[in-house]
Design an enzyme around this catalytic site. Sequence first.
Site, PDB file in Angstrom:
ATOM      1  N   ASP A  15       1.001  -1.172   0.125  1.00  0.00           N
ATOM      2  CA  ASP A  15       0.094  -0.063   0.054  1.00  0.00           C
ATOM      3  C   ASP A  15       0.901   1.206   0.240  1.00  0.00           C
ATOM      4  OD1 ASP A  15       0.963  -0.657   2.627  1.00  0.00           O
ATOM      5  OD2 ASP A  15      -0.617   0.130   3.677  1.00  0.00           O
ATOM      6  N   TYR A 138      -0.875   2.243  15.020  1.00  0.00           N
ATOM      7  CA  TYR A 138       0.266   3.162  14.810  1.00  0.00           C
ATOM      8  C   TYR A 138       0.379   4.359  15.572  1.00  0.00           C
ATOM      9  CZ  TYR A 138       1.751   0.242  10.800  1.00  0.00           C
ATOM     10  OH  TYR A 138       2.152  -1.076   9.955  1.00  0.00           O
ATOM     11  N   LYS A 169      -2.043  -4.919  13.736  1.00  0.00           N
ATOM     12  CA  LYS A 169      -0.820  -4.708  13.220  1.00  0.00           C
ATOM     13  C   LYS A 169      -0.005  -3.952  13.718  1.00  0.00           C
ATOM     14  CE  LYS A 169       1.614  -4.080   8.724  1.00  0.00           C
ATOM     15  NZ  LYS A 169       1.471  -3.554   7.388  1.00  0.00           N
ATOM     16  N   ARG A 223       8.520  -3.453   2.508  1.00  0.00           N
ATOM     17  CA  ARG A 223       9.742  -3.171   1.770  1.00  0.00           C
ATOM     18  C   ARG A 223      10.824  -4.074   2.192  1.00  0.00           C
ATOM     19  NH1 ARG A 223       9.409   2.261   5.012  1.00  0.00           N
ATOM     20  NH2 ARG A 223       8.010   1.051   6.444  1.00  0.00           N
TER      21      ARG A 223
HETATM   22  P1  FBP Z   1       6.643  -2.321   5.741  1.00  0.00           P
HETATM   23  O1  FBP Z   1       6.817  -3.727   6.074  1.00  0.00           O
HETATM   24  O2  FBP Z   1       7.036  -2.062   4.355  1.00  0.00           O
HETATM   25  O3  FBP Z   1       6.886  -1.277   7.042  1.00  0.00           O
HETATM   26  O4  FBP Z   1       4.827  -2.254   5.365  1.00  0.00           O
HETATM   27  C1  FBP Z   1       4.170  -2.214   6.618  1.00  0.00           C
HETATM   28  C2  FBP Z   1       3.269  -1.114   6.495  1.00  0.00           C
HETATM   29  O5  FBP Z   1       2.562  -0.943   7.754  1.00  0.00           O
HETATM   30  C3  FBP Z   1       2.511  -0.744   5.446  1.00  0.00           C
HETATM   31  O6  FBP Z   1       1.356  -1.643   5.284  1.00  0.00           O
HETATM   32  C4  FBP Z   1       2.356   0.702   5.482  1.00  0.00           C
HETATM   33  O7  FBP Z   1       2.320   1.514   4.078  1.00  0.00           O
HETATM   34  C5  FBP Z   1       3.755   1.046   5.740  1.00  0.00           C
HETATM   35  O8  FBP Z   1       4.161   0.154   6.861  1.00  0.00           O
HETATM   36  C6  FBP Z   1       3.388   2.370   6.675  1.00  0.00           C
HETATM   37  O9  FBP Z   1       4.799   2.669   6.930  1.00  0.00           O
HETATM   38  P2  FBP Z   1       4.879   4.252   8.051  1.00  0.00           P
HETATM   39  O10 FBP Z   1       5.116   3.644   9.552  1.00  0.00           O
HETATM   40  O11 FBP Z   1       6.302   4.645   7.606  1.00  0.00           O
HETATM   41  O12 FBP Z   1       3.865   4.968   7.843  1.00  0.00           O
END
Ligand code: FBP
Length: 244
Positions: A15, A138, A169, A223
Amino acid sequence: MSIERQGRVLLLAYDHGLEHGPSDFQVRGQDPERIIDLAEESFTGLILHKGIAQRYQGTIDSSRTSLVVKLNGKTSLASGDPYAPQICSVDRALDLGASAVGYTIYPGSTGEPAMIETCSMIEEKARDYGIPLIIWSYPRGEAVDNETNVNTVQYAARIAMELGADYAKVKYTGSKKSFERVVNIAPDLDLLCAGGEKIKEDEFINEAKEVMQAGASGLAVGRNIWMRDNARKVAQKLESIVFD
Ligand code: FBP
């Protein structure tokens, strides 16, 4: 199709085109076809925003990998506290073939009340349709000092549980011991750990092992897989860590 295999989850997140923009796509091989192939080979699910899900709807083999549609999102261009508005409905996600839906909240940000409110509506809708909800929890914004501090991530997991998530997550806290505390604060909630920025392969593999040993239900990573030339090999390593 379920996003689980043997009761565990391994999701490939893609995403980032919206969330981070082109900075994540500066090397070759990050086009959607390659990502879909990778997901079909090793992952129980692939996380997409609706635009990519729509465009590639016919090319994802749902018997090999399940679609997870992210229902909200934001860009990295705006400054200040993050706010991710809803951009796709549960109905639309189901039309696109989703097996689960995802929603991000940034607890601690000024957008928290609006995101929690929308998340609650989505949770009820997901319940009505019997589709699992994954909450990206987050904590972020001016009020949050350290996103990966164990107390902060514990709170993140607990928030997702209180909001009715089937899976949460969360970010990695840096050690097996600290991540166990996160797992324990939200008993019976399936915890998935995010991958984060690309790091050295052995560090990433070690992190994945610690997360699973701590009692997580799986990983949702992006990533650290598709930014590598040997993405296939690293994905296979994750498969054996998560499922064996
Ligand atoms: P990654 O493993 O690349 O970190 O992806 C997990 C994720 O939660 C993605 O779904 C989302 O786009 C990204 O990390 C968000 O990253 P950030 O913490 O930089 O906003």
